[in-house]
Design an enzyme around this catalytic site. Structure first.
Site, PDB file in Angstrom:
ATOM      1  CD  GLU A 251      -5.223   5.797   2.213  1.00 55.96           C
ATOM      2  OE1 GLU A 251      -5.190   4.667   2.707  1.00 55.96           O
ATOM      3  OE2 GLU A 251      -4.204   6.435   1.949  1.00 55.96           O
TER       4      GLU A 251
ATOM      5  CG  HIS B 110       0.086   6.116  -0.647  1.00 51.42           C
ATOM      6  ND1 HIS B 110      -1.056   6.706  -1.143  1.00 51.42           N
ATOM      7  CD2 HIS B 110      -0.268   5.564   0.551  1.00 51.42           C
ATOM      8  CE1 HIS B 110      -2.059   6.513  -0.278  1.00 51.42           C
ATOM      9  NE2 HIS B 110      -1.616   5.809   0.746  1.00 51.42           N
TER      10      HIS B 110
ATOM     11  CG  HIS C 139      -1.758   1.162   1.443  1.00 51.09           C
ATOM     12  ND1 HIS C 139      -3.081   1.226   1.050  1.00 51.09           N
ATOM     13  CD2 HIS C 139      -1.481   2.356   2.009  1.00 51.09           C
ATOM     14  CE1 HIS C 139      -3.568   2.413   1.363  1.00 51.09           C
ATOM     15  NE2 HIS C 139      -2.617   3.122   1.952  1.00 51.09           N
ATOM     16  CD  GLU C 140       2.167   3.538   3.683  1.00 54.30           C
ATOM     17  OE1 GLU C 140       2.508   4.606   3.138  1.00 54.30           O
ATOM     18  OE2 GLU C 140       1.151   3.443   4.381  1.00 54.30           O
TER      19      GLU C 140
END
Ligand SMILES: [Zn+2]
Length: 266
Positions: A193, A134, A130-131
């Site tokens: 997100e 981003h 997820h990071e």
């Protein structure tokens, strides 16, 4: 005078980016307008990471090795699939918060309080994926661009009120400063997100982790948030539908996993 020229220059680049379609997010193909040079973006991220490291103890040993190995596999998938060419670095930091973040340019931090919630390698891979998502979707640079667009209005006021006392004028124009607006604790939007969830799931699957663990991880995260301050959720606000959306993306991730030549799951 300089401010007016800068504002006009920025407005022209924005109009140009808008007309030519701007950039495109990997995988989701959403078009985005980014007017921050990737070198500037990486420099800001590196500076912010140095500041984080000056306030936290970076851990070494088995835990840190495991976190680095998981991050390395995900980063490799990001490079192979999306050509994400960054100067990646991963640190496990001593901090009770159940949180993690990645800064533009490729610096990744996992806080030690996340480990008991992540529970296993697939759970950690969900968060790190997820990071990393981003970063490769350049969400911080997009947010900074939007901030600068908002500042144009404020700047116009400052210039129009040219006879304002220098202190006040300075304070208004100071809003153009990027330091505070690039704070790592500024929450992402729900669009960002959701995008990071989907891209992150594909990345962790391509790195041969099990994407079926992702909804479980977010359930544990939601429960952990009930016990204390909702650390991760405060910087990564998610719609109630996060677990539902992730479950819907598992097939896409499993296909990406197979295409990457990973061994079959039990
Ligand atoms: Zn996030």
């Amino acid at each position: 005078m300089f401010e007016i020229l800068a504002a006009i220059g920025f407005a022209i680049s924005f109009a140009w980016a808008w007309l030519t379609g701007g950039d495109e997010v990997p995988l989701t193909e959403r078009s985005q307008v980014i007017l921050i040079d990737s070198g500037e973006e990486s420099a800001l991220g590196a500076r912010a990471f140095e500041e984080v490291l000056s306030r936290h103890r970076a851990l070494e040993g088995d835990g840190a090795d495991a976190v680095r190995e998981i991050a390395a596999r995900i980063v490799k998938a990001a490079e192979e699939s999306f050509g994400a060419d960054y100067d990646w670095r991963t640190e496990l930091l001593q901090d009770d918060a159940a949180n993690a973040f990645a800064l533009p340019g490729g610096n990744i931090a996992v806080l030690s309080g996340l480990l008991p919630v992540a529970q296993n390698a697939d759970g950690l891979a969900t968060v790190i994926g997820h990071e990393v998502a981003h970063v490769i979707a350049r969400h911080s640079a997009e947010r900074l661009t939007q901030q600068r667009i908002a500042d144009l209005g404020r700047l116009a006021v400052a210039v129009a009120l040219g006879d304002m006392d220098p202190g006040t004028r300075q304070a208004v124009i100071g809003a153009l400063g990027i330091g505070t607006q690039f704070g790592i604790l500024m929450p992402f939007s729900r669009v960002h997100e959701s995008e990071a969830d989907r891209i992150g799931l594909v990345l962790m699957a391509q790195a041969c982790f099990d994407p079926r663990e992702a909804p479980e991880l977010w359930r544990r995260m939601a429960r952990a948030a009930g016990d204390g301050p909702p650390e991760f959720m405060s910087t990564h606000p998610a719609p109630q539908s996060r677990i539902e959306n992730l479950t819907g993306w598992i097939d896409e991730a499993l296909q990406a996993r197979e295409a990457a030549g990973c061994p079959p799951l039990s």
